[in-house]
Motif scaffolding. Structure first.
Motif, short mmCIF file in Angstrom:
data_model
loop_
_atom_site.label_atom_id
_atom_site.label_comp_id
_atom_site.label_asym_id
_atom_site.label_seq_id
_atom_site.Cartn_x
_atom_site.Cartn_y
_atom_site.Cartn_z
N CYS A 180 0.85 -1.18 0.00
CA CYS A 180 0.00 0.00 0.00
C CYS A 180 0.89 1.24 0.00
CB CYS A 180 -0.88 -0.01 1.24
SG CYS A 180 -1.98 1.41 1.36
N SER A 181 0.54 2.22 -0.80
CA SER A 181 1.30 3.46 -0.87
C SER A 181 0.32 4.62 -0.88
CB SER A 181 2.17 3.47 -2.13
OG SER A 181 2.87 4.69 -2.22
N LEU A 182 0.42 5.49 0.12
CA LEU A 182 -0.45 6.66 0.22
C LEU A 182 0.40 7.91 0.32
CD1 LEU A 182 -3.06 5.38 2.83
CD2 LEU A 182 -3.39 5.60 0.37
N LEU A 183 -0.05 8.97 -0.33
CA LEU A 183 0.63 10.25 -0.27
C LEU A 183 0.23 10.97 1.00
CD1 LEU A 183 2.38 12.40 -1.66
CD2 LEU A 183 0.31 13.21 -2.78
N ASP A 184 1.22 11.42 1.78
CA ASP A 184 0.96 12.18 2.99
C ASP A 184 1.23 13.65 2.68
OD1 ASP A 184 0.85 13.39 5.45
OD2 ASP A 184 2.33 12.10 6.41
N MET A 185 0.19 14.47 2.75
CA MET A 185 0.31 15.88 2.38
C MET A 185 0.80 16.78 3.51
SD MET A 185 -0.41 16.00 -0.79
CE MET A 185 -0.65 17.75 -1.05
N THR A 186 1.21 16.21 4.64
CA THR A 186 1.64 17.00 5.80
C THR A 186 2.81 17.91 5.46
OG1 THR A 186 0.89 15.23 7.27
CG2 THR A 186 2.39 16.87 8.20
N LYS A 187 3.85 17.39 4.82
CA LYS A 187 5.02 18.21 4.50
C LYS A 187 4.68 19.30 3.49
CE LYS A 187 8.66 14.94 5.57
NZ LYS A 187 9.82 14.21 5.08
N PHE A 188 3.82 19.00 2.53
CA PHE A 188 3.38 20.01 1.58
C PHE A 188 2.67 21.14 2.31
CE2 PHE A 188 0.19 21.97 -1.10
CZ PHE A 188 0.87 22.22 -2.28
N ALA A 189 1.75 20.78 3.20
CA ALA A 189 0.99 21.79 3.95
C ALA A 189 1.91 22.64 4.81
CB ALA A 189 -0.08 21.11 4.81
N GLU A 190 2.90 22.03 5.44
CA GLU A 190 3.85 22.77 6.27
C GLU A 190 4.70 23.70 5.42
OE1 GLU A 190 5.97 19.70 8.31
OE2 GLU A 190 4.34 19.33 9.74
N ALA A 191 5.13 23.26 4.25
CA ALA A 191 6.01 24.05 3.40
C ALA A 191 5.28 25.20 2.71
CB ALA A 191 6.66 23.15 2.33
N TYR A 192 4.03 24.99 2.30
CA TYR A 192 3.33 25.99 1.51
C TYR A 192 2.18 26.67 2.25
CZ TYR A 192 6.09 24.10 -2.25
OH TYR A 192 7.14 23.70 -3.03
N GLY A 193 1.90 26.22 3.45
CA GLY A 193 0.91 26.89 4.28
C GLY A 193 -0.54 26.65 3.90
N PHE A 194 -0.80 25.70 3.05
CA PHE A 194 -2.19 25.35 2.75
C PHE A 194 -2.27 23.89 2.35
CE2 PHE A 194 -0.58 26.40 -1.44
CZ PHE A 194 -1.22 25.52 -2.29
N ARG A 195 -3.45 23.38 2.39
CA ARG A 195 -3.69 21.98 2.06
C ARG A 195 -4.73 21.92 0.94
NH1 ARG A 195 -2.47 17.68 5.22
NH2 ARG A 195 -3.50 15.75 4.67
N CYS A 196 -4.46 21.13 -0.05
CA CYS A 196 -5.39 20.96 -1.16
C CYS A 196 -6.48 19.98 -0.74
CB CYS A 196 -4.65 20.41 -2.38
SG CYS A 196 -5.73 20.14 -3.79
N ASP A 197 -7.72 20.41 -0.86
CA ASP A 197 -8.84 19.56 -0.46
C ASP A 197 -9.69 19.12 -1.65
OD1 ASP A 197 -8.26 19.60 2.30
OD2 ASP A 197 -9.14 21.60 2.47
N THR A 198 -9.13 19.18 -2.86
CA THR A 198 -9.86 18.76 -4.06
C THR A 198 -9.95 17.24 -4.08
OG1 THR A 198 -8.98 20.67 -5.25
CG2 THR A 198 -9.88 18.88 -6.58
N THR A 199 -11.14 16.74 -4.28
CA THR A 199 -11.32 15.29 -4.38
C THR A 199 -10.84 14.81 -5.74
OG1 THR A 199 -13.54 15.43 -5.32
CG2 THR A 199 -13.36 15.38 -2.89
N LEU A 200 -10.61 13.53 -5.86
CA LEU A 200 -10.20 12.95 -7.13
C LEU A 200 -11.26 13.22 -8.20
CD1 LEU A 200 -8.30 11.26 -8.88
CD2 LEU A 200 -9.40 9.22 -7.95
N GLU A 201 -12.50 13.03 -7.84
CA GLU A 201 -13.60 13.25 -8.79
C GLU A 201 -13.64 14.70 -9.26
OE1 GLU A 201 -13.81 11.79 -5.86
OE2 GLU A 201 -14.70 9.81 -6.13
N ALA A 202 -13.53 15.65 -8.32
CA ALA A 202 -13.56 17.07 -8.67
C ALA A 202 -12.33 17.44 -9.50
CB ALA A 202 -13.62 17.93 -7.41
N GLY A 203 -11.19 16.88 -9.17
CA GLY A 203 -9.97 17.15 -9.94
C GLY A 203 -10.08 16.66 -11.37
N LEU A 204 -10.67 15.48 -11.57
CA LEU A 204 -10.88 14.96 -12.93
C LEU A 204 -11.83 15.86 -13.71
CD1 LEU A 204 -11.14 11.12 -12.36
CD2 LEU A 204 -9.37 12.34 -13.63
N THR A 205 -12.87 16.34 -13.04
CA THR A 205 -13.83 17.23 -13.70
C THR A 205 -13.15 18.53 -14.10
OG1 THR A 205 -15.69 16.28 -12.53
CG2 THR A 205 -15.99 18.50 -13.40
#
Length: 71
Positions: A35-60
């Protein structure tokens, strides 16, 4: 939220009205990642925000952007 490879393939196929392709599932081999999951913690710490777009919304959004570029 994690997604299986099959779920992603199904979402892309459905969203873009693509034909179903045969998927072959084999037994896991020694050394395969279970199993491999992306952990967005470091991204959020580095850029000060977290992306909350769902896979479905991103595809749309992607489909709409691609359509806009074609037309």
């Amino acid at each position: 939220v994690g997604h299986t490879s099959k779920a992603v393939i199904d979402l892309v196929r459905d969203r873009f009205d693509l034909p179903e392709v045969p998927l072959v599932f084999e037994r896991r081999r020694l050394g395969d990642v279970h199993c491999s999951l992306l952990d967005m913690t470091k991204f959020a710490e580095a850029y000060g925000f977290r992306c909350d777009t769902t896979l479905e919304a991103g595809l749309t959004q992607y489909a709409e952007q691609e359509l806009a570029e074609i037309c």
